[in-house]
Structure formats: C-alpha cells, structure tokens
Design a protein around this motif. Sequence first.
Motif, PDB file in Angstrom:
ATOM      1  N   UNK A 102       0.812  -1.215   0.000  1.00  0.00           N
ATOM      2  CA  UNK A 102       0.000   0.000   0.000  1.00  0.00           C
ATOM      3  C   UNK A 102       0.844   1.263   0.000  1.00  0.00           C
ATOM      4  N   UNK A 103       1.887   1.288   0.788  1.00  0.00           N
ATOM      5  CA  UNK A 103       2.720   2.493   0.861  1.00  0.00           C
ATOM      6  C   UNK A 103       3.449   2.735  -0.464  1.00  0.00           C
ATOM      7  N   UNK A 104       3.919   1.664  -1.092  1.00  0.00           N
ATOM      8  CA  UNK A 104       4.652   1.825  -2.356  1.00  0.00           C
ATOM      9  C   UNK A 104       3.701   2.187  -3.491  1.00  0.00           C
ATOM     10  N   UNK A 105       2.448   1.704  -3.417  1.00  0.00           N
ATOM     11  CA  UNK A 105       1.471   1.952  -4.478  1.00  0.00           C
ATOM     12  C   UNK A 105       0.834   3.334  -4.386  1.00  0.00           C
ATOM     13  N   UNK A 106       1.026   4.038  -3.312  1.00  0.00           N
ATOM     14  CA  UNK A 106       0.375   5.338  -3.110  1.00  0.00           C
ATOM     15  C   UNK A 106       0.699   6.296  -4.259  1.00  0.00           C
ATOM     16  N   UNK A 107      -0.334   6.915  -4.807  1.00  0.00           N
ATOM     17  CA  UNK A 107      -0.181   7.892  -5.873  1.00  0.00           C
ATOM     18  C   UNK A 107      -0.059   7.309  -7.262  1.00  0.00           C
ATOM     19  N   UNK A 108      -0.116   6.006  -7.404  1.00  0.00           N
ATOM     20  CA  UNK A 108       0.052   5.372  -8.712  1.00  0.00           C
ATOM     21  C   UNK A 108      -1.308   5.029  -9.333  1.00  0.00           C
ATOM     22  N   UNK A 131     -10.351  -0.023  -5.275  1.00  0.00           N
ATOM     23  CA  UNK A 131     -10.179   1.380  -4.862  1.00  0.00           C
ATOM     24  C   UNK A 131     -10.374   1.546  -3.361  1.00  0.00           C
ATOM     25  N   UNK A 132     -11.257   0.754  -2.768  1.00  0.00           N
ATOM     26  CA  UNK A 132     -11.464   0.839  -1.318  1.00  0.00           C
ATOM     27  C   UNK A 132     -10.273   0.296  -0.546  1.00  0.00           C
ATOM     28  N   UNK A 133      -9.563  -0.686  -1.118  1.00  0.00           N
ATOM     29  CA  UNK A 133      -8.377  -1.238  -0.465  1.00  0.00           C
ATOM     30  C   UNK A 133      -7.183  -0.307  -0.565  1.00  0.00           C
ATOM     31  N   UNK A 134      -7.133   0.472  -1.645  1.00  0.00           N
ATOM     32  CA  UNK A 134      -6.003   1.376  -1.873  1.00  0.00           C
ATOM     33  C   UNK A 134      -6.527   2.784  -2.155  1.00  0.00           C
ATOM     34  N   UNK A 135      -6.996   3.480  -1.128  1.00  0.00           N
ATOM     35  CA  UNK A 135      -7.571   4.825  -1.329  1.00  0.00           C
ATOM     36  C   UNK A 135      -6.570   5.852  -1.816  1.00  0.00           C
ATOM     37  N   UNK A 136      -5.275   5.603  -1.617  1.00  0.00           N
ATOM     38  CA  UNK A 136      -4.256   6.558  -2.058  1.00  0.00           C
ATOM     39  C   UNK A 136      -3.893   6.380  -3.527  1.00  0.00           C
ATOM     40  N   UNK A 137      -4.498   5.382  -4.186  1.00  0.00           N
ATOM     41  CA  UNK A 137      -4.219   5.122  -5.598  1.00  0.00           C
ATOM     42  C   UNK A 137      -5.398   5.572  -6.459  1.00  0.00           C
ATOM     43  N   UNK A 138      -5.139   5.726  -7.741  1.00  0.00           N
ATOM     44  CA  UNK A 138      -6.191   6.034  -8.715  1.00  0.00           C
ATOM     45  C   UNK A 138      -6.478   4.765  -9.508  1.00  0.00           C
ATOM     46  N   UNK A 139      -7.700   4.280  -9.399  1.00  0.00           N
ATOM     47  CA  UNK A 139      -8.077   3.015 -10.037  1.00  0.00           C
ATOM     48  C   UNK A 139      -8.793   3.292 -11.350  1.00  0.00           C
ATOM     49  N   UNK A 140      -8.394   2.585 -12.381  1.00  0.00           N
ATOM     50  CA  UNK A 140      -9.030   2.659 -13.701  1.00  0.00           C
ATOM     51  C   UNK A 140      -9.486   1.257 -14.087  1.00  0.00           C
ATOM     52  N   UNK A 141     -10.733   1.121 -14.481  1.00  0.00           N
ATOM     53  CA  UNK A 141     -11.228  -0.159 -14.981  1.00  0.00           C
ATOM     54  C   UNK A 141     -11.028  -0.206 -16.487  1.00  0.00           C
ATOM     55  N   UNK A 142     -10.402  -1.258 -16.982  1.00  0.00           N
ATOM     56  CA  UNK A 142     -10.179  -1.338 -18.417  1.00  0.00           C
ATOM     57  C   UNK A 142      -9.579  -2.665 -18.830  1.00  0.00           C
ATOM     58  N   UNK A 143      -9.688  -2.966 -20.123  1.00  0.00           N
ATOM     59  CA  UNK A 143      -9.100  -4.147 -20.756  1.00  0.00           C
ATOM     60  C   UNK A 143      -9.766  -5.455 -20.330  1.00  0.00           C
ATOM     61  N   UNK A 144     -10.824  -5.420 -19.519  1.00  0.00           N
ATOM     62  CA  UNK A 144     -11.453  -6.675 -19.100  1.00  0.00           C
ATOM     63  C   UNK A 144     -12.314  -7.281 -20.206  1.00  0.00           C
TER      64      UNK A 144
END
Length: 488
Positions: A102-108, A131-144
């Motif tokens: 989580x700390x390393x993923x923040x802001x990604x 997105x709820x698990x990693x609130x500091x990240x920006x989640x994009x849904x795609x390619x599914x």
Amino acid sequence: MSGGDMAKPLLGHRSVEGDPSVVPAAGRTIGVLGSGDFARSLTIRLVCSGFKVVVGSRNPKRKACLFPSAAEVTFQAEAVKKTDVIFVAVFREHYSTLCDLADVLAGKILVDVSNNTEINHHKESNAEYLASLFPACTVVKGFNVVSAWTLQSGARDGNKQVLICSNSQEAKRTVAEIAQVMGFTPVDMGCLSSACEIENIPLRLLPAWKIPIFLSLGLFLCFFTYNLVRQVIHPYIREQKNKFYKIPVEVVNTTLPCVAYVMLSLVYLPGVLAACSQLYYGTKYRRFPDWLDQWLQHRKQIGLLSFFCAALHAVYSLCLPMRRSHRYQLIETAVKQAMEKKMNIWVEEEVWRMEIYISVGIIALGLLSLLAITSLPSIANSLNWREFSFIQSTLGFIALVVSTLHTLTYGWSRAFDENQYKFYLPPTYTLTLLVPCTVILAKVTFCLPCIQQRLLRIRRGWEKGRYVKFVLPSATGEYASGETSSNV
C-alpha cells in the motif's frame, strides 16, 4: 517471439508521433502484477507495442521463462517502484495479498482488468473494491472485455474496443493513450461506478442472439409439428403404415428449409415495414415502434441463423441416399417395376424439375454463404459502404428471389393435387411462400418510379407538410426569396 505479426507493433512510429494526443511508447514503463495467462498475453502485447514492461511476481525466478525476454520479471515490490502505471492482473480474492504494498502503491494508477464468474456476483464491482483497499491510488477499470487471445493475436483479429472508466480524467487519458498505442480503440464509460456494467459485459451469453434463436426455434417447432402430422401421423391413421423412421432425418430435412426460407424473408420484412412507415408519415424523423426497432437491429443474427439452417438442409439432403430405408425403397421400386415389366421409367418433366430444383438451390446457398461471410467484422471492415450495401441489400434480395424459385420448383404442380392435402392441410412449402412473396411484391412496388422517388426524397430529409425557403434568380439578375410547402 518470432518475426511474425506478433513481433511488429500494431501502430508504426509515424502514426504515434503524428497524433499529438498519443504519448510515444519509447521511454514509458508499464508494470504488470500477476503471472497468469492474461498477464502473459498483456505483457507480450505491451512489449510488441514498444513499451518497457516490468512484471511483478511472488516467484520471479520460476515465472521468468513464461514471459518474453524483453520484459523484466522481478518481485512485486520492486516492480511497483519502477512505474507509475500498473496493471493489476490478479483475481479479486487475491487483492488482499497486495495490501503490504500500500505504501509503495500510493499515488500510482492501478488498472483493474479482472472479471467475475457471475453477473452482479458482488455488491460492488472489482474496481470499486480495489479502490477501497487502496484509497491513495487512482483506479481505472479497463481491458477486461479484451481476451487473452485478442491480446496475443493483435487487435485486428478481435474486438478493438477497450472500455475504460475512472473517477480521474487524467488517469483515463493515460490508460487510453496506452490502449491506442497497442492498437485498440478506448471508449470512455464515465466514472468508476460504471465498472459494474463493464464487468458484466463479458459474462453475457449472446445477448443479441436470444430473440433470433427463440424465433428460429419457434419456427422449427411449428414446421416440425406440421410436417410430422402430414408425413407420419396421417399415413399411420389413414393407411396404418408405420413411417416413424422418417422423424430423425426426413422430417427434419423438410423442416430446415422452411425455417431458413422464412427467416431469410424476415431479414427484409422490417425494411419493408420501415419504408411503409416513412411513406405513410412522410418523414424519416419519426421514431419506429420499439418492436420494429428491435427487429431491425437483429437482422444480422436472423440472417446468419437462416444460413445455418440452409447449410444443415444441404448436408441432410446429401445424406438422404445413405439411409437404409432409402435403399430398401429403391429395391422395392425396382422389383415392382420388374414385375410390372416396365422398361422405360423416364419422366421428362420430373427430370427437368429436379435438375432445376437442385441447381437453383445451390445458387441460393451460395448467395447465402456470401451474405454470411460479409457479415463478419473482419470482412465487413474491408468493404466500403456501397460494396457492403450492395451485397447485403441487393444480393440479399436476389437470394430471396432465388430461394423462392427453389421452393416453387420443389412444389411444381403439387399444390393443385388433392392427394397432397393430408387432413386437409396444404403442403408445407405453400405456407412458407406467404411472407417471402409479400416481401418480394413490396420490393417490386417500391421500385416503381413514383414511389421510389418519393421514398428517396424522404430519406434525404424531405418532410410532408414542412415549409422550406427557396431562392430563385429574377429577370434582372437579382435573387428573389420565398417559401413553399415541401409536399407540393
């Protein structure tokens, strides 16, 4: 990877540089978390498109041989540190294993490519859960909605659309640029709340085929029952003859062309109804009824099912002489003719009828095959609009006319033979002629100059009762304006 199509980027460097909205692939590093089939296919596609790819795995030494040599396979924590855009190619139940990062993923930017096993299996979408698990990240849904096969074979061999949604416009733009460089067409589906709808799309089983399939099954059951009564039940009741052996092959073979013929006419009947509506109301801007609109949208599926039934009819017809019952009937007929001392059994009319019947049937099947082939996206995309319209509209109508000739030569004069009416029921082919003949008659009527010109004007924007402005040159060379009714 060999030097085939997979070794070449789908878009050349000139195409990428010429589009200012697309960031060049050179220098951009993409992360992929996961080592499954989709992760491997995604990595191959990214590498072939010119990206630098870092794959994060819990067992990098064991998984490295599964990925192209151009991709770096390392531990998940190391992979996350080297990029700002990360594809999360793991199942929903394994999201929690990433919480240590989580700390390393923040802001990604995290691109969720997962799908569920059932529609609406969870209360919230996978992307929203991520997105709820990693609130500091920006989640994009795609390619599914893109399969692993499409990623490996290239966007030209599958669906080109990539549906994208996120609460961040900047993140969507970044992922859309990546999709464009990979050769796909990104489609903005809005905010992250649309992820649930996007995740349900791959789980729907032939949504556009349900109505056509039920229609074809309904027609098959109706014609099958009708033929069963005429060919099996009638001789059993009236003549005490057991002809139930006809059910698996002969009755089915009599039913299939009926379904194919009627389904083909149903492809062009909604166009006739739409033209009648436009002529009646004098405008093309009036909305069709919902049932007609749905009918128009399902014409492709109805046509393909018509071709399927026609192809089955051709195979069944070729197999008719292979039946044991057919051999017995041939021997019985030969013995009967020998006992009656009939030396010449040649009937000129029947010979010509069968020759014409088979020849016209082959032509009809060939035209249906052409219609089916050109309806495939890979073929349709190689045709311009005039070519596609000519094949699907003009040749399609010719196929309907040829199929009608095929049906008429099959019936010949039997419609006037009273012995053909079993339980006072007319021959099956006479029933199938009703809808196709109506369509053909309407099409011929629309070709009359007075009707054709009016319909053409309507489809070019003319409306009955609407006043339009006109400008005419006067005798002095100046222009005079006025108004007139468009229905004059």
